[in-house]
Each structure stands twice: as C-alpha cells, then as structure tokens.
Write a protein that holds these residues in place. Structure first.
Motif, PDB file in Angstrom:
ATOM      1  N   ALA A  33      61.130  67.022  53.410  1.00  0.00           N
ATOM      2  CA  ALA A  33      60.205  67.927  54.102  1.00  0.00           C
ATOM      3  C   ALA A  33      59.197  67.143  54.927  1.00  0.00           C
ATOM      4  O   ALA A  33      58.919  67.490  56.089  1.00  0.00           O
ATOM      5  N   ARG A  34      58.658  66.084  54.348  1.00  0.00           N
ATOM      6  CA  ARG A  34      57.692  65.252  55.076  1.00  0.00           C
ATOM      7  C   ARG A  34      58.375  64.535  56.240  1.00  0.00           C
ATOM      8  O   ARG A  34      57.786  64.382  57.312  1.00  0.00           O
ATOM      9  N   ALA A  35      59.618  64.139  56.059  1.00  0.00           N
ATOM     10  CA  ALA A  35      60.370  63.501  57.142  1.00  0.00           C
ATOM     11  C   ALA A  35      60.518  64.457  58.326  1.00  0.00           C
ATOM     12  O   ALA A  35      60.313  64.062  59.474  1.00  0.00           O
ATOM     13  N   LEU A  36      60.847  65.700  58.043  1.00  0.00           N
ATOM     14  CA  LEU A  36      61.013  66.676  59.117  1.00  0.00           C
ATOM     15  C   LEU A  36      59.701  66.940  59.836  1.00  0.00           C
ATOM     16  O   LEU A  36      59.675  67.125  61.059  1.00  0.00           O
ATOM     17  N   GLU A  37      58.584  66.938  59.097  1.00  0.00           N
ATOM     18  CA  GLU A  37      57.273  67.065  59.739  1.00  0.00           C
ATOM     19  C   GLU A  37      57.038  65.901  60.701  1.00  0.00           C
ATOM     20  O   GLU A  37      56.615  66.103  61.836  1.00  0.00           O
ATOM     21  N   LYS A  38      57.292  64.689  60.238  1.00  0.00           N
ATOM     22  CA  LYS A  38      57.091  63.493  61.070  1.00  0.00           C
ATOM     23  C   LYS A  38      58.005  63.513  62.285  1.00  0.00           C
ATOM     24  O   LYS A  38      57.593  63.143  63.391  1.00  0.00           O
ATOM     25  N   LEU A  39      59.254  63.921  62.095  1.00  0.00           N
ATOM     26  CA  LEU A  39      60.191  63.959  63.215  1.00  0.00           C
ATOM     27  C   LEU A  39      59.757  64.938  64.294  1.00  0.00           C
ATOM     28  O   LEU A  39      60.151  64.794  65.450  1.00  0.00           O
ATOM     29  N   GLY A  40      58.949  65.909  63.911  1.00  0.00           N
ATOM     30  CA  GLY A  40      58.436  66.865  64.891  1.00  0.00           C
ATOM     31  C   GLY A  40      57.279  66.327  65.716  1.00  0.00           C
ATOM     32  O   GLY A  40      56.937  66.902  66.748  1.00  0.00           O
ATOM     33  N   THR A  41      56.695  65.215  65.290  1.00  0.00           N
ATOM     34  CA  THR A  41      55.511  64.699  65.984  1.00  0.00           C
ATOM     35  C   THR A  41      55.644  63.269  66.493  1.00  0.00           C
ATOM     36  O   THR A  41      54.856  62.847  67.335  1.00  0.00           O
ATOM     37  N   VAL A  42      56.609  62.515  65.977  1.00  0.00           N
ATOM     38  CA  VAL A  42      56.758  61.106  66.338  1.00  0.00           C
ATOM     39  C   VAL A  42      58.178  60.871  66.850  1.00  0.00           C
ATOM     40  O   VAL A  42      59.137  61.415  66.303  1.00  0.00           O
ATOM     41  N   ASP A  43      58.310  60.052  67.881  1.00  0.00           N
ATOM     42  CA  ASP A  43      59.624  59.758  68.459  1.00  0.00           C
ATOM     43  C   ASP A  43      60.205  58.508  67.802  1.00  0.00           C
ATOM     44  O   ASP A  43      60.043  57.396  68.290  1.00  0.00           O
ATOM     45  N   PHE A  44      60.898  58.682  66.686  1.00  0.00           N
ATOM     46  CA  PHE A  44      61.507  57.574  65.962  1.00  0.00           C
ATOM     47  C   PHE A  44      62.813  57.152  66.636  1.00  0.00           C
ATOM     48  O   PHE A  44      63.493  57.972  67.250  1.00  0.00           O
TER      49      PHE A  44
END
Length: 83
Positions: A33-44
């Motif tokens: 869940a936290r990964a999906l949040e980060k993927l929505g805001t950061v361009d990994f």
C-alpha cells in the motif's frame, strides 16, 4: 531512483547499502500500500519487491504496477528456498 518494498525491516535494509554502492538513490517502504502511494508521487526507475509479504504478495503488487506504470521494470525477489 529505486523503490524497495519489503515488509520485514531487516531484509529491506540489507538491500539498501548494495544499491547505494551501485550509485542508486533508494527509497524503502514496508508495505504494498505504501509502495503504491509512493509510485503515485515519485518517478522511480525500478521497483524491487519481496515475493512473500503479508498484506499483498509481490506478484499482486507487480500486476498492479503494470496497470499504472507498464514502462517501469519490476523485480520480484525472495529469500524462500524453493517455490
């Protein structure tokens, strides 16, 4: 930038030094869940995810990421001896 998803604190942290020595900027999160949040805001550039996580396994996370970022490489890793 590399996103590491590992719900066991001792395991994810052990990947960080290896990736950092290779010149990667690493962000480690403890849940899908936290990964999906980060993927929505950061361009990994890459996601490394554990296969066996309690909340959502790495394959389910991989499939979800393909739906939102089909261009991003995802590696599903495990410490399990056999599958």
């Amino acid at each position: 930038m590399v996103l590491v998803v590992e719900d066991e604190p001792d395991h994810g942290i052990s990947l960080d030094p290896w990736l950092q020595r290779a010149g990667c900027v690493v962000v480690t999160v403890r849940s899908a869940a936290r990964a999906l949040e980060k993927l929505g805001t950061v361009d990994f550039d890459l996601t490394l995810t554990d296969l066996a996580m309690r909340e959502r396994n790495g394959l389910a996370l991989y499939e979800h990421i393909l739906g939102i970022r089909p261009d991003m490489p995802v590696m599903v890793v495990t410490e399990q001896g056999s599958m």
